[in-house]
Scaffold this motif. Sequence first.
Motif, mmCIF file in Angstrom:
data_model
loop_
_atom_site.group_PDB
_atom_site.id
_atom_site.type_symbol
_atom_site.label_atom_id
_atom_site.label_comp_id
_atom_site.label_asym_id
_atom_site.label_seq_id
_atom_site.Cartn_x
_atom_site.Cartn_y
_atom_site.Cartn_z
ATOM 1 N N ILE A 26 0.867 -1.169 0.000
ATOM 2 C CA ILE A 26 0.000 0.000 0.000
ATOM 3 C C ILE A 26 0.908 1.225 0.000
ATOM 4 C CG2 ILE A 26 -0.180 -0.045 2.534
ATOM 5 C CD1 ILE A 26 -3.017 1.027 2.281
ATOM 6 N N SER A 27 0.536 2.256 -0.734
ATOM 7 C CA SER A 27 1.366 3.463 -0.793
ATOM 8 C C SER A 27 1.090 4.344 0.422
ATOM 9 C CB SER A 27 1.057 4.259 -2.067
ATOM 10 O OG SER A 27 -0.240 4.837 -1.965
ATOM 11 N N ARG A 28 1.994 5.251 0.703
ATOM 12 C CA ARG A 28 1.752 6.121 1.857
ATOM 13 C C ARG A 28 0.572 7.052 1.593
ATOM 14 N NH1 ARG A 28 6.804 10.400 2.526
ATOM 15 N NH2 ARG A 28 6.780 11.187 0.398
ATOM 16 N N GLU A 29 0.319 7.394 0.327
ATOM 17 C CA GLU A 29 -0.859 8.211 0.000
ATOM 18 C C GLU A 29 -2.138 7.461 0.367
ATOM 19 O OE1 GLU A 29 2.567 9.565 -2.239
ATOM 20 O OE2 GLU A 29 1.648 7.586 -2.173
ATOM 21 N N GLU A 30 -2.187 6.173 0.004
ATOM 22 C CA GLU A 30 -3.371 5.360 0.327
ATOM 23 C C GLU A 30 -3.547 5.213 1.838
ATOM 24 O OE1 GLU A 30 -3.839 2.009 -3.072
ATOM 25 O OE2 GLU A 30 -1.854 2.092 -2.128
ATOM 26 N N LEU A 31 -2.450 5.023 2.549
ATOM 27 C CA LEU A 31 -2.527 4.873 3.999
ATOM 28 C C LEU A 31 -2.943 6.187 4.647
ATOM 29 C CD1 LEU A 31 -2.336 3.279 6.562
ATOM 30 C CD2 LEU A 31 0.141 3.544 6.519
ATOM 31 N N LYS A 32 -2.403 7.297 4.170
ATOM 32 C CA LYS A 32 -2.789 8.616 4.703
ATOM 33 C C LYS A 32 -4.288 8.829 4.519
ATOM 34 C CE LYS A 32 -2.151 12.433 2.369
ATOM 35 N NZ LYS A 32 -3.518 13.018 2.265
ATOM 36 N N ASP A 33 -4.815 8.447 3.358
ATOM 37 C CA ASP A 33 -6.253 8.602 3.108
ATOM 38 C C ASP A 33 -7.066 7.754 4.084
ATOM 39 O OD1 ASP A 33 -5.634 10.326 1.063
ATOM 40 O OD2 ASP A 33 -5.984 8.877 -0.540
ATOM 41 N N ALA A 34 -6.581 6.545 4.357
ATOM 42 C CA ALA A 34 -7.277 5.669 5.311
ATOM 43 C C ALA A 34 -7.273 6.287 6.708
ATOM 44 C CB ALA A 34 -6.629 4.290 5.338
ATOM 45 N N ILE A 35 -6.155 6.897 7.084
ATOM 46 C CA ILE A 35 -6.042 7.516 8.407
ATOM 47 C C ILE A 35 -6.942 8.746 8.490
ATOM 48 C CG2 ILE A 35 -4.503 8.793 9.963
ATOM 49 C CD1 ILE A 35 -2.214 6.948 8.955
ATOM 50 N N THR A 36 -6.876 9.622 7.476
ATOM 51 C CA THR A 36 -7.616 10.885 7.545
ATOM 52 C C THR A 36 -9.123 10.691 7.384
ATOM 53 O OG1 THR A 36 -7.142 11.287 5.212
ATOM 54 C CG2 THR A 36 -5.683 12.339 6.820
ATOM 55 N N SER A 37 -9.527 9.633 6.687
ATOM 56 C CA SER A 37 -10.967 9.383 6.541
ATOM 57 C C SER A 37 -11.502 8.541 7.696
ATOM 58 C CB SER A 37 -11.260 8.696 5.208
ATOM 59 O OG SER A 37 -10.694 7.400 5.195
ATOM 60 N N LEU A 38 -10.611 8.236 8.650
ATOM 61 C CA LEU A 38 -10.969 7.466 9.846
ATOM 62 C C LEU A 38 -11.686 6.166 9.510
ATOM 63 C CD1 LEU A 38 -12.150 10.417 12.126
ATOM 64 C CD2 LEU A 38 -9.957 9.220 12.213
ATOM 65 N N GLN A 39 -11.191 5.493 8.487
ATOM 66 C CA GLN A 39 -11.785 4.205 8.123
ATOM 67 C C GLN A 39 -11.608 3.218 9.266
ATOM 68 O OE1 GLN A 39 -10.998 2.476 4.336
ATOM 69 N NE2 GLN A 39 -10.788 4.453 3.324
ATOM 70 N N GLU A 40 -12.670 2.541 9.598
ATOM 71 C CA GLU A 40 -12.622 1.646 10.759
ATOM 72 C C GLU A 40 -12.204 0.227 10.412
ATOM 73 O OE1 GLU A 40 -16.049 1.855 13.193
ATOM 74 O OE2 GLU A 40 -15.855 4.012 13.501
ATOM 75 N N ASN A 41 -12.142 -0.085 9.126
ATOM 76 C CA ASN A 41 -11.814 -1.464 8.766
ATOM 77 C C ASN A 41 -10.322 -1.649 8.512
ATOM 78 O OD1 ASN A 41 -11.891 0.097 6.474
ATOM 79 N ND2 ASN A 41 -12.715 -1.495 5.162
ATOM 80 N N TYR A 42 -9.520 -0.694 8.986
ATOM 81 C CA TYR A 42 -8.069 -0.776 8.865
ATOM 82 C C TYR A 42 -7.449 -0.970 10.228
ATOM 83 C CZ TYR A 42 -7.479 0.725 4.031
ATOM 84 O OH TYR A 42 -7.464 0.781 2.670
#
Length: 162
Positions: A26-42
């Motif tokens: 996973i790229s850091r851009e994708e991970l940043k998006d997961a963190i900032t969108s507060l996705q709960e399935n990560y």
Amino acid sequence: SSSEQNSPASSSNSTEAIENSPMQYISREELKDAITSLQENYVILDVRKAADYQESHLINSLSADMDAAKEGDHDSGIANLNEALKIATGRETGKEGCSYILLCYSGKSYAQKATDLLITMGIESQSIFTLEGGYKGWTEKDTNGVDYAQYILEEDTLGTVQ
């Protein structure tokens, strides 16, 4: 050979783990998006040494030290993964529909060991991702001006586990 199987050196009680499983990134851009969108399935698992995690780590990540496991102590690695997964999901083996993101030093040996152990524990390989470039890659300056450092917690800041 069969003679090696009877030697004391190979009769450790450590769990036989799957080895060298293919890894997904996973790229850091994708991970940043997961963190900032507060996705709960990560679930973000920091598989570096616990001391390095305590010094600084990614926001919302949990420590699952793979240092001893990398040297062959699979039971230690599984225990650390169980503990982190229990905190994150309420279950030592994680939960359905979750994606597990591994953060190691550079995206190689520690993440490989964690991937192998998670699969050994019954987690599906397609749910396991490794951050490209690892922690080192995360902290590198971004050419597009994104401040990835803002997602890092230094020692004694909120969010640390333990």
